[in-house]
Write a protein that holds these residues in place. Structure first.
Motif, PDB file in Angstrom:
ATOM      1  N   MET A  76      -9.986 -23.669 160.560  1.00  0.00           N
ATOM      2  CA  MET A  76      -8.903 -24.537 160.079  1.00  0.00           C
ATOM      3  C   MET A  76      -7.902 -23.783 159.205  1.00  0.00           C
ATOM      4  O   MET A  76      -6.702 -24.029 159.292  1.00  0.00           O
ATOM      5  N   ASP A  77      -8.388 -22.862 158.367  1.00  0.00           N
ATOM      6  CA  ASP A  77      -7.454 -22.168 157.473  1.00  0.00           C
ATOM      7  C   ASP A  77      -6.472 -21.320 158.285  1.00  0.00           C
ATOM      8  O   ASP A  77      -5.268 -21.329 158.029  1.00  0.00           O
ATOM      9  N   GLU A  78      -7.018 -20.629 159.268  1.00  0.00           N
ATOM     10  CA  GLU A  78      -6.160 -19.793 160.128  1.00  0.00           C
ATOM     11  C   GLU A  78      -5.163 -20.667 160.886  1.00  0.00           C
ATOM     12  O   GLU A  78      -3.973 -20.347 161.007  1.00  0.00           O
ATOM     13  N   PHE A  79      -5.645 -21.776 161.360  1.00  0.00           N
ATOM     14  CA  PHE A  79      -4.821 -22.692 162.150  1.00  0.00           C
ATOM     15  C   PHE A  79      -3.662 -23.260 161.302  1.00  0.00           C
ATOM     16  O   PHE A  79      -2.494 -23.249 161.712  1.00  0.00           O
ATOM     17  N   LEU A  80      -4.008 -23.735 160.097  1.00  0.00           N
ATOM     18  CA  LEU A  80      -2.972 -24.322 159.237  1.00  0.00           C
ATOM     19  C   LEU A  80      -1.979 -23.253 158.782  1.00  0.00           C
ATOM     20  O   LEU A  80      -0.773 -23.505 158.680  1.00  0.00           O
ATOM     21  N   ALA A  81      -2.483 -22.024 158.538  1.00  0.00           N
ATOM     22  CA  ALA A  81      -1.600 -20.930 158.122  1.00  0.00           C
ATOM     23  C   ALA A  81      -0.585 -20.631 159.230  1.00  0.00           C
ATOM     24  O   ALA A  81       0.600 -20.389 158.960  1.00  0.00           O
ATOM     25  N   ALA A  82      -1.026 -20.707 160.497  1.00  0.00           N
ATOM     26  CA  ALA A  82      -0.110 -20.430 161.613  1.00  0.00           C
ATOM     27  C   ALA A  82       1.008 -21.472 161.652  1.00  0.00           C
ATOM     28  O   ALA A  82       2.179 -21.145 161.887  1.00  0.00           O
TER      29      ALA A  82
END
Ligand code: SAM
Length: 369
Positions: free
Chosen positions: A331-337
Motif C-alpha cells: 500500500m505504501d508503494e502504491f499510494l506513493a506512486a
C-alpha cells in the motif's frame, strides 16, 4: 455476568446469542463503539459547553447511558422492555450515577417537545430509520446513531434498503461507504423536514455496523445546505469507473463511458458531503483514556479517519489489481506512486487495502506500479 467498561461496572445477563425473548441485550463487540461514544461526548462538550442532557433512547442494559452519566452527563435512559428498564436502573444505582430510566417507547419520548435533549443517542436493533423523524423534531445539538442493518444500507438487500432509507443503495465493492452515505442521506432528509441541518463530526463503518455523530444547526438555510450535499454515484461494475454528482435528479446516461454496453449502477440520493471533521476526530482521540479497553484500536481508527481523504468513493487496491490480473503491490508503494503523479491519495478506515484518491480508475491504472 459482570462487565467493566471504562469507569463503570454493570450486570448483564449471560447472552445466549439467540436473541431470546425477555433477555436484555448486551454485545461485548460494541465496546469500541461505546468507548468512542464517551470520548466523542467529551470532545463535543468541549466545543459546546452548554450541552448537558443526554438521551440513551434505546438503552437495553443501560451501559451507554450509565457510562455517559458517570462521565457527568445529565442522562436519561429509555427502553420499552421492562426487564431492560429494571436492569438499567440497577446499573445506574450500582455506579452511583445520577440519571432517570423511563419505561416508554423511544418515539413517544423523542416526539415530546417538553423532553428535548441536547444529545440524542439511537442504538436500536437494526435500522434506526423509524426513530429519525422523532429524533430530529426535538434534539438540540448532537445526534449519535448506530445502524446494524448493513445489508439494506449497502444495497445487498436492495428492496429493504429502498424501503427503510427511501433512496437507492447499490451493492458495490465500497459497500461499507455506501452504507455510511445512505444512512447520512436519510438523516439529512429527515432533519431537513424540521429545518435542521446536519454536519457529520465523526462517522465510522466498523465490522457490522455504521456509527455516526452529527452536529445540528437549527435553520432552514443549514437544512438546505445539507440537502445540497446529496447526490448520485454512477458506478460501472465492469471496470470500476465511477463518478459522483450533486443534485436530487439522476440524469446520466445508462452506459459506462469506458466499457461499451455496460450498464452503470446509479445510487442515490446519497450523502456526498464530508463524513467526518478532522479536528473533531483529533479532539475525540485526545479524550480516549486508560480505562478504555479498546483505547488502542480506537486511537488507530481515529488516526486513520483524520488522515482520510473525505470524498466519495474509495477503491480497494486488491480488487483493482484483481481486475487487471496483476499481483498487488504494498500500500505504501502504491499510494506513493499516486502522489508522485500529482494525485491526492490516502488510506481509508474501510479496510487495510482501501484507499481514497482524486484520480480516476484510468489514471490509477496508468500510474499503478
Ligand atoms: N445501546 C445498547 C448497548 O450499547 O448495549 C444496546 C441497545 S439494543 C441494540 C436495542 C434496545 O432497544 C433493546 O433493549 C430494545 O428493547 C430497545 N428498543 C427497540 N425498540 C424500541 C422502542 N421503540 N422504544 C424503546 N426501546 C426500544
Amino acid at each position: 455476568m459482570e462487565v467493566t467498561e471504562g469507569a463503570v461496572t454493570i450486570d448483564v445477563p449471560e447472552q445466549s446469542g439467540e436473541g431470546v425473548e425477555g433477555e436484555v441485550f448486551f454485545n461485548t463487540e460494541q465496546e469500541l463503539n461505546r468507548d468512542l461514544t464517551v470520548a466523542a461526548l467529551r470532545a463535543y462538550r468541549e466545543r459546546e459547553p452548554r450541552a448537558e442532557t443526554y438521551l440513551d433512547a434505546t438503552c437495553a442494559s443501560g451501559i451507554r447511558g450509565v457510562r455517559a452519566a458517570a462521565d457527568g452527563w445529565d442522562a436519561t435512559l429509555v427502553d420499552r422492555d421492562p426487564a431492560a428498564v429494571a436492569l438499567a436502573r440497577e446499573n445506574l444505582a450500582r455506579n452511583d450515577a445520577a440519571g432517570d430510566v423511563l419505561h416508554d417507547d423511544a418515539n413517544a419520548v423523542l416526539w415530546d417537545p417538553e423532553d428535548a435533549y441536547d444529545v440524542v443517542d439511537l442504538d436500536p436493533f437494526g435500522t434506526p430509520a423509524p426513530f429519525l423523524d422523532a429524533t430530529f423534531a426535538n434534539a438540540r445539538d448532537l445526534v449519535c446513531v448506530t445502524a446494524t442493518d448493513t445489508a439494506p444500507l449497502c444495497g445487498a438487500h436492495f428492496a429493504s434498503g429502498v424501503r427503510k432509507y427511501q433512496t437507492t443503495p447499490r451493492n458495490t465493492e465500497y459497500h461499507a461507504e455506501m452504507g455510511v452515505r445512505v444512512l447520512l442521506s436519510a438523516m439529512a432528509r429527515s432533519a431537513a423536514r424540521f429545518d435542521v441541518g446536519v454536519a457529520p463530526l465523526l462517522t465510522h463503518a466498523t465490522r457490522h455496523y455504521v456509527r455516526t455523530y452529527v452536529d445540528l444547526t437549527h435553520s432552514a438555510s443549514a437544512a438546505n445546505d445539507a440537502v445540497d450535499a446529496l447526490g448520485h454515484v454512477y458506478h460501472c461494475p465492469e471496470c470500476l469507473w465511477r463518478e459522483h454528482e450533486r443534485g436530487l435528479r439522476a440524469d446520466r446516461p445508462d452506459a459506462c463511458p469506458h466499457c461499451d454496453g455496460t450498464n452503470l449502477l446509479t445510487a442515490g440520493p446519497i450523502w456526498l458531503g464530508a463524513t467526518h471533521d478532522d479536528a473533531f476526530c483529533e479532539a475525540t482521540r485526545r479524550h480516549l483514556d486508560d480505562d478504555m479497553g479498546t483505547r488502542e484500536r480506537a486511537a488507530d481508527l481515529l488516526d486513520t479517519l483524520s488522515g482520510e481523504l473525505d470524498r466519495p468513493t474509495h477503491y480497494d487496491q486488491h480488487k483493482l489489481y484483481g481486475r487487471w490480473s496483476e499481483p498487488a503491490v504494498g500500500m505504501d508503494e502504491f499510494l506513493a506512486a499516486l502522489r508522485d503523479a500529482g494525485h491526492d491519495a490516502s488510506r481509508t478506515h474501510y479496510g487495510g487495502t482501501t484507499f481514497e484518491t482524486d484520480a480516476s480508475v484510468g489514471e490509477i491504472r496508468d500510474v499503478a506500479p
